[in-house]
Motif scaffolding. Structure first.
Motif, PDB file in Angstrom:
ATOM      1  N   THR A  58       1.108   4.336  -3.032  1.00 51.63           N
ATOM      2  CA  THR A  58       0.673   5.705  -2.770  1.00 51.63           C
ATOM      3  C   THR A  58       1.578   6.687  -3.510  1.00 51.63           C
ATOM      4  O   THR A  58       2.758   6.407  -3.747  1.00 51.63           O
ATOM      5  CB  THR A  58       0.694   6.008  -1.270  1.00 51.63           C
ATOM      6  OG1 THR A  58       2.009   5.753  -0.756  1.00 51.63           O
ATOM      7  CG2 THR A  58      -0.313   5.158  -0.533  1.00 51.63           C
ATOM      8  N   GLY A 104       5.369   7.243  -2.789  1.00 46.24           N
ATOM      9  CA  GLY A 104       5.820   6.136  -1.952  1.00 46.24           C
ATOM     10  C   GLY A 104       6.878   5.307  -2.655  1.00 46.24           C
ATOM     11  O   GLY A 104       7.035   5.365  -3.872  1.00 46.24           O
ATOM     12  N   VAL A 125       0.839  -1.206   0.000  1.00 43.43           N
ATOM     13  CA  VAL A 125       0.000   0.000   0.000  1.00 43.43           C
ATOM     14  C   VAL A 125       0.869   1.248   0.000  1.00 43.43           C
ATOM     15  O   VAL A 125       0.604   2.214  -0.733  1.00 43.43           O
ATOM     16  CB  VAL A 125      -0.945  -0.005   1.220  1.00 43.43           C
ATOM     17  CG1 VAL A 125      -1.660   1.343   1.356  1.00 43.43           C
ATOM     18  CG2 VAL A 125      -1.962  -1.128   1.102  1.00 43.43           C
ATOM     19  N   LYS A 126       1.924   1.246   0.813  1.00 41.22           N
ATOM     20  CA  LYS A 126       2.822   2.402   0.875  1.00 41.22           C
ATOM     21  C   LYS A 126       3.502   2.629  -0.464  1.00 41.22           C
ATOM     22  O   LYS A 126       3.679   3.779  -0.905  1.00 41.22           O
ATOM     23  CB  LYS A 126       3.867   2.187   1.964  1.00 41.22           C
ATOM     24  CG  LYS A 126       4.817   3.360   2.128  1.00 41.22           C
ATOM     25  CD  LYS A 126       5.820   3.116   3.231  1.00 41.22           C
ATOM     26  CE  LYS A 126       6.789   4.286   3.336  1.00 41.22           C
ATOM     27  NZ  LYS A 126       7.808   4.071   4.392  1.00 41.22           N
TER      28      LYS A 126
END
Length: 321
Positions: free
Chosen positions: A301, A304, A297-298
């Motif tokens: 983003t 990220g 997820v990071k």
């Protein structure tokens, strides 16, 4: 009729071919069987002592050359030590994976139910195992045994250090206990679910430490994540643990009927203890799956990047101290 608790007072190490053989060895040579068990323990401890020594020698020769000369990492940089650590782990996992999957042609490797087909009781004195299978157990047990102190003495500090510690302790207990019970085949399947994905993980770390193009570590991490969820979540949980939970009970009922006992042979508390340890490991896998999802997820983003959040949290805590 043979009493279902017949084997409870016998300590078996070598696989036997028949019930009559087990009666003979149990009643005539318990000292020899105990000596063999002690010999296996001694061999495992010796290998465990050689692991850090071998790593120390390679760390100052081959690993140092690869890290400093081939990839050009400065000796005094944190990435230098981390790269050598991942290189060591990756090569160990490759060796273990090759050894484990060299047994893929055996019937029980593709069908966990066959892991108990020779068992008349637990300990499974009738299961025939090879020298190669027993050496896999010795080397795996030795590796995880020495990894426990090395986690605090040598390894990079990570946020989940105590979870890794618990994992190593449970793994050592499982390896030793299943070796004593002579159920090595299902144990090798457990190991098969653990080793392969770590190769991708360490390679992804090495790519990041060496500052290779971002796509390199991304592709390797995707390979790690896919293999993780296939092996440690699906195969380990829904194939292996399912087999240790249900197939062992079915085999106990089948043997009980064969021996005319009027019920299943007694396989507890051994199977219950083993299942408890396996479920504990699976719970840790679920926790690490959550961390893997966080990393993904990071990375997805805006702005990220792909990083090991365990190291980030540990570094932040160190700076705070």
């Amino acid at each position: 009729k043979i009493h279902r608790n017949f084997y409870k007072n016998c300590n078996f190490v070598l696989p036997l071919r028949s019930i009559s053989d087990s009666i003979s060895i149990c009643t005539q040579s318990p000292i020899e069987m105990e000596w063999l068990l002690d010999s296996d323990v001694f061999t495992t401890l010796l290998i465990a002592a050689l692991f850090p020594l071998t790593r120390w020698l390679l760390d100052r020769t081959v690993y140092h050359y690869v890290t400093s000369v081939v990839f050009g990492l400065p000796v005094d940089s944190p990435a230098h030590a981390k790269f050598k650590e991942s290189l060591y782990k990756m090569l160990v996992q490759v060796a273990f994976t090759v050894a484990i999957f060299s047994h893929r042609h055996k019937p029980w490797f593709g069908d966990p139910k066959l892991c108990y087909s020779d068992c008349m009781s637990i300990p499974c004195v009738d299961q025939v195992t090879t020298v190669a299978e027993r050496f896999i157990y010795r080397f795996e047990g030795a590796f995880y045994l020495q990894a426990i102190p090395m986690l605090f003495l040598w390894e990079t500090k990570r946020h989940d250090r105590w979870q890794i510690f618990a994992h190593h302790v449970a793994t050592v207990i499982l390896i030793g206990y299943s070796y004593y019970l002579n159920i090595l085949h299902i144990g090798i399947l457990v190991l098969a679910c653990h080793e392969l994905n770590d190769i991708f993980l360490e390679m992804a770390k090495m790519a990041r430490y060496a500052a290779l193009p971002e796509w390199t570590s991304t592709v390797l991490f995707i390979g790690f994540a896919l293999s993780w969820f296939v092996t440690r979540i699906y195969a380990f949980g829904f194939v292996v643990i399912r087999s240790t939970w249900f197939d062992t009970r079915e085999r106990a009922i089948e043997v009980g009927q064969m021996l005319g006992l009027g019920g299943p042979v007694d396989i507890d508390p051994h199977v219950t203890i083993l299942n408890g340890l396996l479920i504990f490991l699976y719970a840790l896998h679920v926790y690490w799956s959550y961390l893997i999802v966080q990393i993904i997820v990071k990375a997805l983003t805006p702005g990220g990047k792909l990083d090991d959040i365990r190291e980030e949290e540990a570094d932040a805590a160190k700076k705070k101290d």
